[in-house]
Write an enzyme that holds these catalytic residues in place. Structure first.
Site, PDB file in Angstrom:
ATOM      1  N   GLY A 298       0.824  -1.200   0.000  1.00  0.00           N
ATOM      2  CA  GLY A 298       0.000   0.000   0.000  1.00  0.00           C
ATOM      3  C   GLY A 298       0.856   1.247   0.000  1.00  0.00           C
ATOM      4  O   GLY A 298       2.078   1.188   0.162  1.00  0.00           O
ATOM      5  N   PRO A 299       0.244   2.404  -0.196  1.00  0.00           N
ATOM      6  CA  PRO A 299       1.003   3.665  -0.246  1.00  0.00           C
ATOM      7  C   PRO A 299       1.590   4.016   1.116  1.00  0.00           C
ATOM      8  O   PRO A 299       1.186   3.454   2.144  1.00  0.00           O
ATOM      9  CB  PRO A 299      -0.062   4.690  -0.683  1.00  0.00           C
ATOM     10  CG  PRO A 299      -1.365   4.071  -0.317  1.00  0.00           C
ATOM     11  CD  PRO A 299      -1.195   2.597  -0.435  1.00  0.00           C
ATOM     12  N   PRO A 300       2.559   4.928   1.161  1.00  0.00           N
ATOM     13  CA  PRO A 300       3.160   5.311   2.441  1.00  0.00           C
ATOM     14  C   PRO A 300       2.162   6.012   3.350  1.00  0.00           C
ATOM     15  O   PRO A 300       1.250   6.713   2.893  1.00  0.00           O
ATOM     16  CB  PRO A 300       4.290   6.271   2.037  1.00  0.00           C
ATOM     17  CG  PRO A 300       4.532   6.016   0.595  1.00  0.00           C
ATOM     18  CD  PRO A 300       3.237   5.576   0.022  1.00  0.00           C
ATOM     19  N   GLY A 301       2.346   5.825   4.656  1.00  0.00           N
ATOM     20  CA  GLY A 301       1.550   6.556   5.635  1.00  0.00           C
ATOM     21  C   GLY A 301       0.220   5.945   5.990  1.00  0.00           C
ATOM     22  O   GLY A 301      -0.564   6.551   6.708  1.00  0.00           O
ATOM     23  N   VAL A 302      -0.072   4.722   5.499  1.00  0.00           N
ATOM     24  CA  VAL A 302      -1.371   4.122   5.813  1.00  0.00           C
ATOM     25  C   VAL A 302      -1.294   3.204   7.028  1.00  0.00           C
ATOM     26  O   VAL A 302      -2.304   2.623   7.430  1.00  0.00           O
ATOM     27  CB  VAL A 302      -1.939   3.353   4.600  1.00  0.00           C
ATOM     28  CG1 VAL A 302      -2.223   4.299   3.457  1.00  0.00           C
ATOM     29  CG2 VAL A 302      -0.996   2.249   4.162  1.00  0.00           C
ATOM     30  N   GLY A 303      -0.090   3.027   7.615  1.00  0.00           N
ATOM     31  CA  GLY A 303       0.012   2.261   8.860  1.00  0.00           C
ATOM     32  C   GLY A 303       0.439   0.827   8.696  1.00  0.00           C
ATOM     33  O   GLY A 303       0.117  -0.006   9.543  1.00  0.00           O
ATOM     34  N   LYS A 304       1.180   0.506   7.628  1.00  0.00           N
ATOM     35  CA  LYS A 304       1.597  -0.886   7.425  1.00  0.00           C
ATOM     36  C   LYS A 304       2.565  -1.340   8.520  1.00  0.00           C
ATOM     37  O   LYS A 304       2.446  -2.443   9.057  1.00  0.00           O
ATOM     38  CB  LYS A 304       2.252  -1.035   6.045  1.00  0.00           C
ATOM     39  CG  LYS A 304       1.345  -0.694   4.877  1.00  0.00           C
ATOM     40  CD  LYS A 304       2.021  -0.952   3.551  1.00  0.00           C
ATOM     41  CE  LYS A 304       3.245  -0.091   3.354  1.00  0.00           C
ATOM     42  NZ  LYS A 304       2.925   1.345   3.272  1.00  0.00           N
ATOM     43  N   THR A 305       3.530  -0.488   8.842  1.00  0.00           N
ATOM     44  CA  THR A 305       4.520  -0.850   9.865  1.00  0.00           C
ATOM     45  C   THR A 305       3.897  -0.888  11.247  1.00  0.00           C
ATOM     46  O   THR A 305       4.142  -1.811  12.033  1.00  0.00           O
ATOM     47  CB  THR A 305       5.686   0.147   9.828  1.00  0.00           C
ATOM     48  OG1 THR A 305       6.266   0.156   8.517  1.00  0.00           O
ATOM     49  CG2 THR A 305       6.752  -0.235  10.848  1.00  0.00           C
ATOM     50  N   SER A 666      -3.634   2.557 -18.844  1.00  0.00           N
ATOM     51  CA  SER A 666      -4.957   2.995 -18.390  1.00  0.00           C
ATOM     52  C   SER A 666      -5.329   4.392 -18.871  1.00  0.00           C
ATOM     53  O   SER A 666      -6.438   4.853 -18.597  1.00  0.00           O
ATOM     54  CB  SER A 666      -5.020   2.953 -16.853  1.00  0.00           C
ATOM     55  OG  SER A 666      -4.051   3.795 -16.285  1.00  0.00           O
ATOM     56  N   LYS A 709      -7.764   4.843  -7.474  1.00  0.00           N
ATOM     57  CA  LYS A 709      -8.147   5.865  -8.449  1.00  0.00           C
ATOM     58  C   LYS A 709      -9.487   6.513  -8.079  1.00  0.00           C
ATOM     59  O   LYS A 709      -9.647   7.733  -8.186  1.00  0.00           O
ATOM     60  CB  LYS A 709      -8.238   5.240  -9.843  1.00  0.00           C
ATOM     61  CG  LYS A 709      -6.890   4.767 -10.391  1.00  0.00           C
ATOM     62  CD  LYS A 709      -7.055   4.063 -11.731  1.00  0.00           C
ATOM     63  CE  LYS A 709      -5.699   3.603 -12.282  1.00  0.00           C
ATOM     64  NZ  LYS A 709      -5.836   2.884 -13.565  1.00  0.00           N
TER      65      LYS A 709
END
Length: 775
Positions: A298-305, A666, A709
């Site tokens: 996922g994109p940075p800053g979404v809380g994966k870590t 796309s 998107k």
């Protein structure tokens, strides 16, 4: 002034791990200094030999003179040696020396072997007369014998070790006589090796590892401490003992408590929470379940870590994070072989040593940013670690024995799967972590971010209030991201600005000559314009402390964060034909993308700008070819009125943000719509965005990243989205409130795209049947 004349035989030692040298010499005789001739660069003196003048030539005479004294010394010496372990080669050699050497040489030899102080050794050295030397050495032998007897009584289990300690350097003379402290250090080191062997035997390591460790401990016992390999072998054995071969933590398997804990730590992320709860449920039914290998993309800053740390907390396991960004050496994963200087285990084994259990949660952060160099490919080294069928016998180069990683819960994080090798990607269970919607960001801000920032800045809810309307303004006007990092920074800036006002207000309240000034009803009514929204840099209006709590509204936002960085409306940019809005996916989340086209007189060339990749260039050529083949049908003409759109006409297509590389199929439908607008002279609807791949026959094919998107279009304030018909299934992943705000148009061909993109549709000229006369 009495010393020993000696002949240097050998110099042994090294500079690693610290400088340590040993001088091996052979003693010749005693001498006495008569006169010191010079001291520099080294002492030179005139000496006189004191002993060994005629002893070996007149041996029988000396034995008769000493007689009983030498016989008594010989018996004590034999008794002492026989108390030692005769299986040791050095002890057996010493026993033979007692029989073969002349009696007058024995006091000097045994004094250098038995434990005596420096003072006692010097006294023996000063005894030039043989009779005096025998009389001084016999009490030392008796003392050593009594000490050995006492040791054998008190330390019977370690009898062999004591014998081995006493048998030191038979038949050798060392230029510097070791002191009692050094002998104690040697005994302590030997005890440490014995303790290490005991730990190895009592540890629960595998049979193969135990066999290797016992072999290494035998080598260590026979190895001098001055050898560089001594420290390496000892470090290796200590690591083997410290590794958690069978030590593990007990999982907390209460699903209800786990669900509550995950919901408290993270808002949204339903897929992640569902997968963790599934793992807990299966663990309740089967204890020996292998740890899953998950990959959060996922994109940075979404809380994966942070969600990885939360999963470890939920399971009650230890947590260890391994940052893989920029790693380009496979030895970071597998370790170095012990033949190299400075060798060390890899990060996996080091992490297990750090946490001390064999079932932790390992977070492999930024697995998509692994490099490759001459030192190998770390992504290929991870294949063994992340394969459930192989990692039960993971072999680190440093350990050189198998270690079981099957109970470790591996969680990898990545921003995109495009840079992950296919073989590595195949071993992981991919879980997409999409960006947050505006509503989710508002909830996250008020549940987690604002309380965290208040605590970090020493503020309380009684001092500052940030309503949800203000939070929405920050999200829409000051940030444009998939995650919440920029939002967190903006909230931190607001808290710092309020902290300045609170601190200055408290400072003015403490002044004794400053009177409290009451505020009227009118001042209270307009508090956000007077005391709450004033500029932080305006110190003239800070005479009175602000009212609490300080309310943050739009005016305060403008003073603290400056003018808005983003505008919600995009309709102003569609004020002329030849402009359309597309949707693009990036590792940072979804983005809206403007496509601009213009035409001019020329030779029929198509110019593309905006750092486009090969796939996007091919989409542009497809679009112009389809429009040229259908120009009569849609009544599309160039500036001269010809249906050949490239006849004496050049077309320029530009994709703004020219510094950003763009590629992918796309953008096909967006390019067709943009060119159709250019040649028809009609404006594209300002609230429409689109995505989809095209073919030469006019079909619209499905694309990826639909959720990101759609969220990007929603953030930009668009109302209608054109997507391929076969992507309809992807809309189920989008939140219900977002779907309610948007209108989706499912298109299977370009006719449907053009009809939806223009007000009133895109007219097709009806075909007129003509009869051809054959007369």
């Amino acid at each position: 002034r009495i010393g020993t004349a000696a002949l240097a035989v050998q110099v042994v030692g090294s500079n690693w791990p610290k400088p340590h040298y040993t001088l091996l010499v052979t003693g010749l005789c005693r001498f006495q200094i008569l006169q010191l001739l010079k001291e520099k660069p080294y002492p030179v003196a005139e000496v006189e030999q004191l002993d060994r003048l005629e002893q070996f030539t007149n041996q029988h005479k000396s034995e008769e003179e000493l007689g009983e004294l030498s016989e008594q010394f010989y018996k004590y010496a034999v008794q002492l040696v026989e108390m030692l372990d005769m299986s040791v080669p050095a002890v057996a050699k010493l026993r033979r020396l007692l029989d073969n050497l002349p009696r007058e040489a024995l006091p000097d030899i045994l004094t250098s072997i038995i434990r005596t102080s420096n003072q006692e050794k010097l006294q023996i050295l000063d005894a030039v007369r043989l009779e005096e030397r025998f009389k001084m050495t016999i009490p030392l032998l008796v003392r050593q014998i009594e000490g050995l007897k006492l040791l054998q009584k008190t330390r019977k289990p370690k009898q062999d070790d004591d014998k081995r300690v006493v048998a030191i350097r038979p038949n050798r003379r060392i230029s510097h006589i070791p002191s009692t402290t050094e002998d104690d250090d040697e005994e302590e080191d030997h005890d440490d090796v014995v303790m290490l062997e005991k730990k190895i035997r009592t540890s629960s390591m595998s049979e193969q590892a135990l066999k290797v460790c016992l072999k290494e401990i035998k080598r260590l016992k026979k190895m001098p401490q001055s050898m560089p390999e001594y420290a390496l072998t000892r470090n290796y054995l200590e690591l083997m003992v410290e590794l958690p071969w069978s030590k593990s933590t007990k999982d907390r398997l209460e699903i209800r408590a786990a669900r509550i804990l995950l919901d408290n730590d993270h808002y949204a992320m339903e897929k992640l929470k569902k997968r963790v709860l599934e793992y807990l449920a299966v663990r309740q039914l089967k204890n020996n379940l292998k740890g899953p290998i998950l990959c959060f993309v996922g994109p940075p800053g979404v809380g994966k870590t942070s969600v990885g740390r939360s999963i470890a907390k939920t399971l009650g396991r230890e947590f260890h994070r391994i940052a893989l960004g920029g790693v380009c050496d496979q030895s970071d994963i597998r370790g170095h072989r012990r033949t190299y200087v400075g060798s060390m285990p890899g990060r996996i084994i080091n992490g297990l040593k750090t946490v001390g259990v064999n079932n932790p949660v390992f977070l492999l952060d930024e697995v998509d940013k692994l490099g490759k160099s001459l030192q190998g490919d770390p992504a290929a080294a991870l294949l063994e670690v992340l394969d459930p069928e192989q990692n039960h016998s993971f072999t680190d180069h440093y350990l050189n024995v198998a270690f079981d990683l099957s109970q470790v819960l591996f969680i990898a994080t990545a921003n995109t799967t495009a840079t992950i090798p296919p073989a590595l990607l195949d071993r992981m269970e991919i879980i997409q972590v999409p960006g947050y919607t505006q509503e989710e960001k508002i909830e996250i801000a008020h549940r987690h971010l604002i309380p965290k920032q208040l605590e970090q800045h020493g503020l309380t809810p009684q001092q500052i209030q940030i309503p949800q309307v203000t939070t929405l303004d920050i999200i829409t006007r000051y940030t444009r991201e998939a995650g919440v990092r920029s939002l967190d920074r903006k909230l931190g800036a607001i808290c710092r600005a309020v902290a300045v006002k609170v601190a200055e207000g408290q400072h003015k309240e403490t002044k004794p000559d400053r009177a409290e000034v009451g505020e009227g009803e009118d001042c209270k009514e307009h508090v956000t314009e007077d005391a709450k929204t004033e500029s932080i840099s305006d110190t003239a209006d800070l005479a009175l402390p602000p009212e609490m709590p300080i309310l943050i509204d739009f005016h305060a936002l403008k003073d603290i964060l400056g003018p808005p960085m983003y505008e919600a409306e995009v309709s102003e940019r569609l004020s002329q034909p030849g402009v359309a809005i597309g949707l693009a996916w990036t590792p940072l989340g979804g983005e809206i993308m403007f496509v601009e086209a213009s035409r001019m007189d020329g030779e029929g060339q198509l110019t593309l700008t905006g750092q486009l990749g090969d796939v996007m260039k091919e989409s542009a050529h497809l679009a112009i070819s389809w429009l040229r083949s259908n120009a009569k049908r849609y009544q599309l003409t160039n500036a001269s009125g010809s249906f050949d759109l490239l006849d004496n006409t050049d077309i320029h297509l530009h994709f703004p943000a020219g510094a950003v590389t763009k590629d992918g199929p796309s953008a096909g439908v967006t390019i067709v719509t943009c060119l159709a607008s250019l040649f028809s002279g009609r404006l594209v609807c300002s609230d429409v965005a689109m995505t989809g791949e095209i073919t030469l026959r006019g079909l619209v094919l499905p694309v990826g990243g639909i959720k990101d998107k759609v969220l990007a279009a929603h953030r930009a304030g668009l109302k209608r989205i054109i997507i391929p018909q076969r992507n309809e299934k992807d809309l189920e992943e989008i939140a219900v409130n977002v779907r309610q705000d948007l209108t989706f148009v499912m298109a299977s061909c370009l006719d449907e795209v053009l009809n939806a993109a223009f007000d009133g549709g895109f007219a097709v000229k009806p075909r007129v049947e003509r009869l051809t006369s054959k007369l």
